[in-house]
Write a protein that holds these residues in place. Structure first.
Motif, PDB file in Angstrom:
ATOM      1  N   GLY A   1       0.820  -1.210   0.000  1.00  0.00           N
ATOM      2  CA  GLY A   1       0.000   0.000   0.000  1.00  0.00           C
ATOM      3  C   GLY A   1       0.853   1.257   0.000  1.00  0.00           C
ATOM      4  N   GLY A   2       0.298   2.328  -0.548  1.00  0.00           N
ATOM      5  CA  GLY A   2       1.001   3.595  -0.592  1.00  0.00           C
ATOM      6  C   GLY A   2       1.951   3.733  -1.766  1.00  0.00           C
ATOM      7  N   THR A   3       2.120   2.651  -2.566  1.00  0.00           N
ATOM      8  CA  THR A   3       3.012   2.703  -3.732  1.00  0.00           C
ATOM      9  C   THR A   3       2.231   3.247  -4.920  1.00  0.00           C
ATOM     10  OG1 THR A   3       3.388   0.460  -3.011  1.00  0.00           O
ATOM     11  CG2 THR A   3       4.794   1.251  -4.711  1.00  0.00           C
ATOM     12  N   PRO A   4       2.824   4.116  -5.709  1.00  0.00           N
ATOM     13  CA  PRO A   4       2.089   4.623  -6.875  1.00  0.00           C
ATOM     14  C   PRO A   4       2.115   3.665  -8.065  1.00  0.00           C
ATOM     15  CG  PRO A   4       4.211   5.681  -6.726  1.00  0.00           C
ATOM     16  CD  PRO A   4       4.097   4.780  -5.530  1.00  0.00           C
ATOM     17  N   ILE A   5       2.522   2.422  -7.838  1.00  0.00           N
ATOM     18  CA  ILE A   5       2.586   1.443  -8.926  1.00  0.00           C
ATOM     19  C   ILE A   5       1.424   0.468  -8.780  1.00  0.00           C
ATOM     20  CG2 ILE A   5       3.984  -0.339 -10.014  1.00  0.00           C
ATOM     21  CD1 ILE A   5       6.418   0.952  -8.633  1.00  0.00           C
ATOM     22  N   PRO A   6       0.576   0.356  -9.782  1.00  0.00           N
ATOM     23  CA  PRO A   6      -0.516  -0.620  -9.696  1.00  0.00           C
ATOM     24  C   PRO A   6       0.015  -2.045  -9.837  1.00  0.00           C
ATOM     25  CG  PRO A   6      -0.484   0.385 -11.854  1.00  0.00           C
ATOM     26  CD  PRO A   6       0.573   1.092 -11.044  1.00  0.00           C
ATOM     27  N   ALA A   7      -0.812  -3.012  -9.519  1.00  0.00           N
ATOM     28  CA  ALA A   7      -0.484  -4.414  -9.757  1.00  0.00           C
ATOM     29  C   ALA A   7      -1.151  -4.803 -11.066  1.00  0.00           C
ATOM     30  CB  ALA A   7      -0.982  -5.285  -8.624  1.00  0.00           C
ATOM     31  N   ILE A   8      -0.348  -5.173 -12.035  1.00  0.00           N
ATOM     32  CA  ILE A   8      -0.882  -5.543 -13.356  1.00  0.00           C
ATOM     33  C   ILE A   8      -0.292  -6.889 -13.768  1.00  0.00           C
ATOM     34  CG2 ILE A   8      -1.152  -4.894 -15.776  1.00  0.00           C
ATOM     35  CD1 ILE A   8      -0.444  -2.022 -14.955  1.00  0.00           C
ATOM     36  N   ILE A   9      -1.161  -7.767 -14.234  1.00  0.00           N
ATOM     37  CA  ILE A   9      -0.734  -9.055 -14.796  1.00  0.00           C
ATOM     38  C   ILE A   9      -1.238  -9.093 -16.230  1.00  0.00           C
ATOM     39  CG2 ILE A   9      -0.949 -11.557 -14.678  1.00  0.00           C
ATOM     40  CD1 ILE A   9      -1.940 -11.192 -11.785  1.00  0.00           C
ATOM     41  N   GLU A  10      -0.414  -9.567 -17.143  1.00  0.00           N
ATOM     42  CA  GLU A  10      -0.872  -9.830 -18.505  1.00  0.00           C
ATOM     43  C   GLU A  10      -0.312 -11.181 -18.932  1.00  0.00           C
ATOM     44  OE1 GLU A  10      -1.046  -7.804 -22.938  1.00  0.00           O
ATOM     45  OE2 GLU A  10      -0.146  -6.696 -21.277  1.00  0.00           O
ATOM     46  N   VAL A  11      -1.200 -12.090 -19.348  1.00  0.00           N
ATOM     47  CA  VAL A  11      -0.792 -13.458 -19.694  1.00  0.00           C
ATOM     48  C   VAL A  11      -1.364 -13.861 -21.052  1.00  0.00           C
ATOM     49  CG1 VAL A  11      -0.545 -14.248 -17.317  1.00  0.00           C
ATOM     50  CG2 VAL A  11      -2.745 -14.489 -18.464  1.00  0.00           C
ATOM     51  N   ASP A  12      -0.762 -14.897 -21.604  1.00  0.00           N
ATOM     52  CA  ASP A  12      -1.223 -15.449 -22.869  1.00  0.00           C
ATOM     53  C   ASP A  12      -0.729 -16.894 -22.964  1.00  0.00           C
ATOM     54  OD1 ASP A  12      -2.465 -15.516 -25.331  1.00  0.00           O
ATOM     55  OD2 ASP A  12      -0.936 -14.369 -26.382  1.00  0.00           O
ATOM     56  N   ASN A  13      -1.306 -17.643 -23.881  1.00  0.00           N
ATOM     57  CA  ASN A  13      -0.863 -19.004 -24.225  1.00  0.00           C
ATOM     58  C   ASN A  13      -0.666 -19.898 -22.996  1.00  0.00           C
ATOM     59  OD1 ASN A  13      -0.778 -18.324 -26.992  1.00  0.00           O
ATOM     60  ND2 ASN A  13       1.201 -17.350 -26.676  1.00  0.00           N
ATOM     61  N   ILE A  14      -1.726 -20.088 -22.250  1.00  0.00           N
ATOM     62  CA  ILE A  14      -1.690 -20.978 -21.090  1.00  0.00           C
ATOM     63  C   ILE A  14      -1.986 -22.390 -21.601  1.00  0.00           C
ATOM     64  CG2 ILE A  14      -2.674 -21.458 -18.823  1.00  0.00           C
ATOM     65  CD1 ILE A  14      -3.546 -18.447 -18.801  1.00  0.00           C
ATOM     66  N   ILE A  15      -1.025 -23.293 -21.421  1.00  0.00           N
ATOM     67  CA  ILE A  15      -1.165 -24.650 -21.956  1.00  0.00           C
ATOM     68  C   ILE A  15      -1.542 -25.601 -20.825  1.00  0.00           C
ATOM     69  CG2 ILE A  15      -0.019 -26.542 -23.169  1.00  0.00           C
ATOM     70  CD1 ILE A  15       1.694 -24.429 -24.562  1.00  0.00           C
ATOM     71  N   LEU A  16      -2.734 -26.195 -20.961  1.00  0.00           N
ATOM     72  CA  LEU A  16      -3.314 -27.076 -19.948  1.00  0.00           C
ATOM     73  C   LEU A  16      -3.624 -28.421 -20.582  1.00  0.00           C
ATOM     74  CD1 LEU A  16      -5.961 -24.468 -18.772  1.00  0.00           C
ATOM     75  CD2 LEU A  16      -3.770 -24.885 -17.690  1.00  0.00           C
ATOM     76  N   GLU A  17      -3.832 -29.415 -19.732  1.00  0.00           N
ATOM     77  CA  GLU A  17      -4.201 -30.744 -20.220  1.00  0.00           C
ATOM     78  C   GLU A  17      -5.046 -31.433 -19.161  1.00  0.00           C
ATOM     79  OE1 GLU A  17      -1.883 -34.456 -22.286  1.00  0.00           O
ATOM     80  OE2 GLU A  17      -0.827 -33.288 -20.790  1.00  0.00           O
ATOM     81  N   ALA A  18      -6.226 -31.893 -19.547  1.00  0.00           N
ATOM     82  CA  ALA A  18      -7.064 -32.649 -18.620  1.00  0.00           C
ATOM     83  C   ALA A  18      -6.329 -33.931 -18.246  1.00  0.00           C
ATOM     84  CB  ALA A  18      -8.407 -32.970 -19.262  1.00  0.00           C
ATOM     85  N   VAL A  19      -6.367 -34.291 -16.983  1.00  0.00           N
ATOM     86  CA  VAL A  19      -5.693 -35.508 -16.526  1.00  0.00           C
ATOM     87  C   VAL A  19      -6.680 -36.659 -16.616  1.00  0.00           C
ATOM     88  CG1 VAL A  19      -4.577 -36.642 -14.565  1.00  0.00           C
ATOM     89  CG2 VAL A  19      -4.144 -34.228 -15.005  1.00  0.00           C
ATOM     90  N   PRO A  20      -6.386 -37.668 -17.440  1.00  0.00           N
ATOM     91  CA  PRO A  20      -7.309 -38.791 -17.592  1.00  0.00           C
ATOM     92  C   PRO A  20      -7.278 -39.695 -16.360  1.00  0.00           C
ATOM     93  CG  PRO A  20      -5.318 -39.212 -18.824  1.00  0.00           C
ATOM     94  CD  PRO A  20      -5.184 -37.823 -18.250  1.00  0.00           C
ATOM     95  N   ILE A  21      -8.262 -40.563 -16.294  1.00  0.00           N
ATOM     96  CA  ILE A  21      -8.265 -41.564 -15.226  1.00  0.00           C
ATOM     97  C   ILE A  21      -7.021 -42.417 -15.410  1.00  0.00           C
ATOM     98  CG2 ILE A  21      -9.483 -43.565 -14.302  1.00  0.00           C
ATOM     99  CD1 ILE A  21     -12.075 -42.242 -15.283  1.00  0.00           C
ATOM    100  N   PRO A  22      -6.251 -42.654 -14.339  1.00  0.00           N
ATOM    101  CA  PRO A  22      -5.000 -43.407 -14.491  1.00  0.00           C
ATOM    102  C   PRO A  22      -5.224 -44.788 -15.101  1.00  0.00           C
ATOM    103  CG  PRO A  22      -5.184 -42.488 -12.280  1.00  0.00           C
ATOM    104  CD  PRO A  22      -6.499 -42.251 -12.969  1.00  0.00           C
ATOM    105  N   ALA A  23      -4.249 -45.233 -15.872  1.00  0.00           N
ATOM    106  CA  ALA A  23      -4.339 -46.542 -16.529  1.00  0.00           C
ATOM    107  C   ALA A  23      -4.507 -47.652 -15.504  1.00  0.00           C
ATOM    108  CB  ALA A  23      -3.100 -46.779 -17.382  1.00  0.00           C
ATOM    109  N   SER A  24      -3.940 -47.482 -14.317  1.00  0.00           N
ATOM    110  CA  SER A  24      -4.057 -48.514 -13.287  1.00  0.00           C
ATOM    111  C   SER A  24      -5.514 -48.751 -12.893  1.00  0.00           C
ATOM    112  CB  SER A  24      -3.227 -48.136 -12.058  1.00  0.00           C
ATOM    113  OG  SER A  24      -3.658 -46.899 -11.546  1.00  0.00           O
ATOM    114  N   VAL A  25      -6.335 -47.691 -12.922  1.00  0.00           N
ATOM    115  CA  VAL A  25      -7.759 -47.855 -12.605  1.00  0.00           C
ATOM    116  C   VAL A  25      -8.434 -48.702 -13.674  1.00  0.00           C
ATOM    117  CG1 VAL A  25      -9.948 -46.624 -12.333  1.00  0.00           C
ATOM    118  CG2 VAL A  25      -7.863 -45.712 -11.285  1.00  0.00           C
ATOM    119  N   TRP A  26      -8.113 -48.418 -14.955  1.00  0.00           N
ATOM    120  CA  TRP A  26      -8.695 -49.210 -16.043  1.00  0.00           C
ATOM    121  C   TRP A  26      -8.238 -50.665 -15.962  1.00  0.00           C
ATOM    122  CZ3 TRP A  26     -12.697 -47.134 -18.047  1.00  0.00           C
ATOM    123  CH2 TRP A  26     -12.777 -45.765 -18.234  1.00  0.00           C
TER     124      TRP A  26
END
Length: 188
Positions: free
Chosen positions: A145-170
């Motif tokens: 607080g009290g800083t004249p600098i805002p908090a800014i985030i800028e992001v792109d290209n977030i690479i995600l992958e759904a985790v399948p049910i483990p092969a051991s369960v199958w």
């Protein structure tokens, strides 16, 4: 019965492909908040930030260059900007990488694992360990607080992958099915 084993074999060998959130599917100016997410495929992106009263420049929106920007500008208290990603169905996913284009504060990656543990890390940590077993992922940036600098985030290209049910369960399920089939065959 052969068809059943063929289906099980296909499920065991099925590959899950990575999904990239590149924000190009959204119109520039589209916003996200803590309650109203941006929805990309099966993922929801929520943002939170601190604002002056009345709010002047803060918010979270898709930029003209199709990136995602979160801006917090409350100068008299701690300033923060953050975003959070989860799957719409509450499922587990992996985070492989993201492009952090701008961070004007002290930023950190955060996550909640499928087991409920909270983790923090750096961009170099993505794609390994607990970052491959998450139910929530985000980036948090703050300035004192009290800083004249805002908090800014800028992001792109977030690479995600759904985790399948483990092969051991199958494999376990197919073994149980095989035992049931053998038992049925013996009693007939």
């Amino acid at each position: 019965m052969r068809h059943c084993f063929a289906v099980i074999l296909c499920l065991l060998t099925a590959q899950v492909s990575a999904y990239t959130i590149d924000f190009e599917e959204f119109a520039p100016g589209e916003t996200a908040g803590p309650v109203t997410p941006l929805v990309s495929g099966e993922y929801e992106i929520r943002a939170d930030y601190q604002c002056d009263t009345p709010p002047v420049n803060c918010g979270a929106q898709v930029t003209a260059g199709n990136t995602f920007s979160v801006f917090g500008d409350q100068y008299f208290f701690d300033i923060y900007a953050e975003f959070d990603i989860s799957r719409s169905d509450g499922g587990v996913f992996a985070v492989h990488s993201m492009d952090l284009l701008l961070d004007t504060g002290v930023g950190r990656l955060t996550g909640t694992t499928a087991g409920g543990a909270s983790i923090t890390g750096t961009l170099a940590d993505l794609g390994q360990g607990d970052w491959l077993n998450l139910v929530s992922f985000g980036y948090y940036s703050s300035n004192p607080g009290g800083t004249p600098i805002p908090a800014i985030i800028e992001v792109d290209n977030i690479i995600l992958e759904a985790v399948p049910i483990p092969a051991s369960v199958w494999l376990f399920g197919s073994a149980l099915a095989g035992l049931g089939w053998l038992r049925r065959r013996q009693t007939v």
